[in-house]
Scaffold this active site. Structure first.
Site, mmCIF file in Angstrom:
data_model
loop_
_atom_site.group_PDB
_atom_site.id
_atom_site.type_symbol
_atom_site.label_atom_id
_atom_site.label_comp_id
_atom_site.label_asym_id
_atom_site.label_seq_id
_atom_site.Cartn_x
_atom_site.Cartn_y
_atom_site.Cartn_z
ATOM 1 C CB SER A 182 3.960 -0.053 -4.194
ATOM 2 O OG SER A 182 4.337 -1.213 -4.910
ATOM 3 C CG HIS A 210 1.742 2.335 -1.430
ATOM 4 N ND1 HIS A 210 2.933 2.755 -0.878
ATOM 5 C CD2 HIS A 210 1.855 0.982 -1.566
ATOM 6 C CE1 HIS A 210 3.727 1.721 -0.698
ATOM 7 N NE2 HIS A 210 3.103 0.630 -1.102
ATOM 8 C CE LYS A 241 3.137 0.601 2.202
ATOM 9 N NZ LYS A 241 3.141 -0.611 3.031
#
Length: 396
Positions: A182, A210, A241
């Site tokens: 990240s 991610h 996300k």
């Protein structure tokens, strides 16, 4: 000793506010988008994990509104009891199919997902082996388990093998790695990790928070990126996300998912995802499946920014992902640059210890598939104008 004494001696916040360099809790006054209104001023958003830009997608928004109308605002209980909606089951079925796993289950947050998975799977006589740059939720999941945690140097496969060699024969072994890290934006060395896991009888879990929607075939994540979907035992991810919602999940063999659902305290004793969260995550997943080209668009825009930084001589970590860190070294310099960039109209995230070593502070920039080249060029010009006042951080 007064237990609040530590609060009085914690002076960073007061000092940073007084100096005008406090970098946190800036208030948004608009939607999470490529441009935002933050504290009364337009800012170009280069600090969001909204990688596909779906928080403003009409289909996703409409799905959330419909879910509230149909199911109400909340579930008022855990999945174990009254908190399972048909919507949850629909989302889990489509996640499992998308990730080519037998089953999936959802958690109320991404952080809770790692707490719940790891603490259920890793028992008293088991070992969990972690990359040192894994997310904080992985570390806390390890602490919540009764197993023994071992850490290997970031991306160092020789160190990982030494740890695996040192473990006793008895006890299970679970290797956990972020798919995309990240802070640095680099991708895990998954082929080497899988090979070592097979050699030493370990299982593999990948945190794809991610990576989902970012890499792999159609955005299927790290295992897909390397063609190792059958070799990764557990895939964990978040909805906050790429999938523009809130919550998290695990995908694995059905027997593993069933075990976690019936033995994970963070799962059993937490209220379930709200209807709107489940519906928006499902709508975002369906949009991604219908529009896989959005992943390539994200990659192209990220490459555009990497080239822009490198052409200007900015010191970045080069990777293939939409996370591009700018190295700013020490904390004081980082705070000053972050303030000036923010005041000039661009939002980025400053990163300090313990997330990074004391002399490796950075500005974390990240990108969305809905950015345009024109907007990104404007951001490059703004940031370049600020960064040239700090020659110590330029490439050398």
């Amino acid at each position: 000793m007064d237990i609040f004494e530590k609060c009085e001696s914690y002076t960073f916040v007061r000092e940073a506010r007084a100096a005008g360099i406090y970098p946190y809790f800036h208030a948004l006054e608009s939607r999470q988008d490529v441009e935002v209104i933050m504290e009364g001023k337009r800012r170009i958003m280069l600090g969001s994990n909204n990688y596909l830009g779906l928080t403003t997608n009409p289909e996703v928004i409409e799905a959330g509104l419909r879910a509230i109308t149909t199911y109400g605002t909340g579930c008022s209980g855990s999945r174990f009891l009254n908190g399972t909606l048909s919507l949850h089951l629909e989302l889990e079925a489509e996640l499992g199919d998308f990730l080519r796993k037998e089953a999936a289950t959802t958690f109320s947050t991404g952080f809770q997902s790692n707490l719940g998975i790891i603490s259920a799977i890793v028992g008293r006589h088991d070992y969990v082996i972690c990359d040192r740059e894994n997310h904080a939720s992985i570390y806390d999941g390890c602490k919540l388990s009764y197993g023994t945690m071992k850490r290997y140097r970031h991306g160092d496969m020789e160190d990982l093998e030494k740890i695996l060699q040192s473990l006793p024969e008895e006890g299970g072994r679970l290797i956990i790695t972020d798919g995309i890290f990240s802070m640095g934006g680099d991708i895990a060395k998954l082929p080497e990790i899988v090979a070592l896991a097979k050699k030493y009888g370990a299982r593999v879990m990948v945190d794809d928070a991610h990576a989902l929607g970012v890499i792999g075939e159609g955005g299927r994540g790290t295992a897909s990126y390397f063609g190792l979907e059958e070799d990764v035992d557990i895939i964990m991810g978040t909805f906050s996300k790429s999938l523009a919602s809130l919550g998290g999940f695990m995908a694995a063999d059905e027997l593993v998912v069933d075990y976690v659902k019936h033995n994970s305290r963070p799962f059993i004793f937490s209220a379930s995802m709200t209807p709107a969260n489940a519906a928006t995550a499902l709508a975002a997943l369906r949009y991604l499946r219908k529009n896989p080209e959005i992943v390539k668009r994200l990659g192209a825009l990220s490459a555009h920014m990497r080239k822009g930084f490198l052409d200007r001589g900015v010191r970045i970590r080069v990777s293939e992902t939409p996370i591009i860190p700018i190295y700013t070294d020490d904390m004081d310099t980082t705070l000053a640059i972050n303030r000036d960039i923010y005041d000039a109209g661009v939002y980025v995230n400053p990163v300090f210890p313990p997330a990074v070593p004391p002399k490796d502070c950075l500005l974390r920039t990240s990108y969305m598939a809905t950015h345009t080249e024109e907007l990104l060029d404007e951001a490059l010009d703004i940031m370049g104008g600020v960064l040239e006042r700090f020659p110590q951080i330029w490439a050398r």
